[in-house]
Design an enzyme around this catalytic site. Structure first.
Site, mmCIF file in Angstrom:
data_model
loop_
_atom_site.group_PDB
_atom_site.id
_atom_site.type_symbol
_atom_site.label_atom_id
_atom_site.label_comp_id
_atom_site.label_asym_id
_atom_site.label_seq_id
_atom_site.Cartn_x
_atom_site.Cartn_y
_atom_site.Cartn_z
ATOM 1 N N ASP A 13 -2.192 -1.633 12.338
ATOM 2 C CA ASP A 13 -3.164 -1.716 11.241
ATOM 3 C C ASP A 13 -4.169 -2.812 11.596
ATOM 4 O O ASP A 13 -3.929 -3.632 12.500
ATOM 5 C CB ASP A 13 -2.414 -2.039 9.935
ATOM 6 C CG ASP A 13 -3.329 -2.081 8.712
ATOM 7 O OD1 ASP A 13 -4.475 -1.595 8.786
ATOM 8 O OD2 ASP A 13 -2.887 -2.624 7.668
ATOM 9 N N HIS A 24 0.864 -1.197 0.000
ATOM 10 C CA HIS A 24 0.000 0.000 0.000
ATOM 11 C C HIS A 24 0.898 1.243 0.000
ATOM 12 O O HIS A 24 0.950 1.993 0.974
ATOM 13 C CB HIS A 24 -0.895 -0.035 1.243
ATOM 14 C CG HIS A 24 -2.070 0.891 1.204
ATOM 15 N ND1 HIS A 24 -2.379 1.685 0.107
ATOM 16 C CD2 HIS A 24 -3.027 1.183 2.137
ATOM 17 C CE1 HIS A 24 -3.466 2.394 0.373
ATOM 18 N NE2 HIS A 24 -3.877 2.120 1.584
HETATM 19 N N1 CP Z 1 -6.106 3.754 4.680
HETATM 20 C C1 CP Z 1 -6.869 3.471 3.606
HETATM 21 O O1 CP Z 1 -6.379 3.113 2.543
HETATM 22 O O2 CP Z 1 -8.197 3.624 3.806
HETATM 23 P P1 CP Z 1 -9.368 3.185 2.827
HETATM 24 O O3 CP Z 1 -9.417 1.704 2.827
HETATM 25 O O4 CP Z 1 -10.597 3.817 3.404
HETATM 26 O O5 CP Z 1 -9.066 3.720 1.455
HETATM 27 N N1 NVA Z 2 -4.251 -3.839 5.749
HETATM 28 C C1 NVA Z 2 -5.492 -3.152 5.504
HETATM 29 C C2 NVA Z 2 -5.265 -1.748 5.066
HETATM 30 C C3 NVA Z 2 -6.517 -0.942 4.886
HETATM 31 C C4 NVA Z 2 -6.276 0.413 4.366
HETATM 32 C C5 NVA Z 2 -6.285 -3.903 4.447
HETATM 33 O O1 NVA Z 2 -5.707 -4.442 3.503
HETATM 34 O O2 NVA Z 2 -7.505 -3.962 4.578
#
Ligand code: CP
Ligand code: NVA
Length: 308
Positions: A224, A128
């Site tokens: 997270d 991400h």
């Molecule tokens: N942190 C983040 O990516 O949030 P969303 O899943 O709401 O886009």
């Molecule tokens: N690790 C989490 C991040 C969300 C923004 C997911 O993949 O759902």
């Protein structure tokens, strides 16, 4: 042409350059108001989103361009009627830049391989990077520096945000400790790459199953979700049991530096990966972090579109 697929593909200079631009965009947004006039961003989503969708869509509006939200379940791709290769070639003929939030990292790599426009990873099972650019911007704002700090990540180590933090921190010389249970350690190839970056930038990467060792003297404490978007609901009970020793609560926070900041990319669940007293407490910067998604994503769009 450049993509943003993983922070491991960007040099320290490129990351710092986009962070500098993000700070400028935040301070003087009007200076960039028409920078992407007539440009179109396609936003492809296989998973839910609040922050990522808002930051990119609002970002394009503020830069004078346009963003299209595309629910992948309504695409010919999801029905197996059209290949990724054909789809991205069509998208490249009409759009200027594309971002995608996908289940499989292999799919975004395939998109980037066949695209004639910049491709942005808006989250996959592997990484991400957009989130971590906003996180680095936030840390820089709050701590006034990056190199030499210690970031402690607690919880799910085999996780997209964890992987991107490992790449981003070790690229920039930020010491990083990941505290995770044995069963959920970061992916081996991510650890190997981050170890190499840490050697190059002169910082330390520690992976441990001891939460106290991980958080000790940290400047930044990060956690997270224990139930990422792709994790099946039937794994919830087992995961809560597994990750509970890594919950960021007031007791664990005592081992970090007294002026440590607390971060979570959000969405967050109080009583799971952190307690309410921590996320709603004075050390928490989670809403500044969320806001910085907007500024950081505008900087990414400007860079990849060659407009800054
Ligand atoms: N942190 C983040 O990516 O949030 P969303 O899943 O709401 O886009
Ligand atoms: N690790 C989490 C991040 C969300 C923004 C997911 O993949 O759902």
């Amino acid at each position: 042409m450049k993509h943003l697929i993983s922070l491991k593909d960007w040099s320290a200079e490129e990351i710092l350059d986009v962070l500098k631009l993000a700070a400028e965009v935040k301070a003087e947004p009007q200076n960039y108001a028409g920078a992407l006039t007539q440009k179109t961003l396609l936003m492809m989503f296989e998973k839910p989103s609040l922050r990522t969708r808002l930051s990119f869509e609002i970002g394009m509006t503020q830069l004078g361009g346009h963003a299209i939200y595309y629910d992948m379940s309504t695409s010919p791709m999801s029905g197996g009627k059209e290949t990724i290769e054909d789809s991205i070639k069509v998208i490249s003929r009409m759009c200027n830049v594309v971002m995608a939030r996908l289940f499989n990292h292999a799919d975004i790599l395939k998109m980037a391989e066949h695209a004639a426009i910049p491709v942005i990873n808006a989250l996959t099972d592997n990484s991400h990077p957009c989130q971590v650019l906003a996180d680095l911007q936030t840390i820089q704002e709050k701590k006034g520096t990056l190199k030499g700090l210690k970031l402690a990540y607690l919880g799910d180590g085999f996780n997209n945000v964890t992987h991107s933090l490992m790449n981003g921190c070790t690229r920039l010389g930020i010491n990083i400790s990941v505290g995770s249970p044995e069963e959920q350690m970061p992916a081996v190839e991510v650890t190997e790459t981050a170890m190499r970056f840490a050697q190059e930038s002169g910082c330390e990467l520690v992976i441990t199953d001891d939460p106290v060792e991980a958080i000790k003297d940290a400047d930044v404490v990060y956690t997270d979700s224990w139930m990422s978007y792709h994790i099946p609901k039937d794994e919830e009970a087992a995961r809560i049991k597994l990750f509970t020793p890594y919950q960021v609560n007031a007791e664990l926070m005592k081992h970090a530096k007294p002026d440590a900041i607390f971060m979570n990319c959000l969405p967050a669940l109080r009583g799971c990966e952190q307690t309410a007293e921590v996320i709603d407490g004075p050390q928490s910067v989670v809403f500044d972090e969320a806001e910085n998604r907007l500024h950081a994503q505008k900087a990414v769009l400007l860079k990849l579109c060659g407009a800054a």
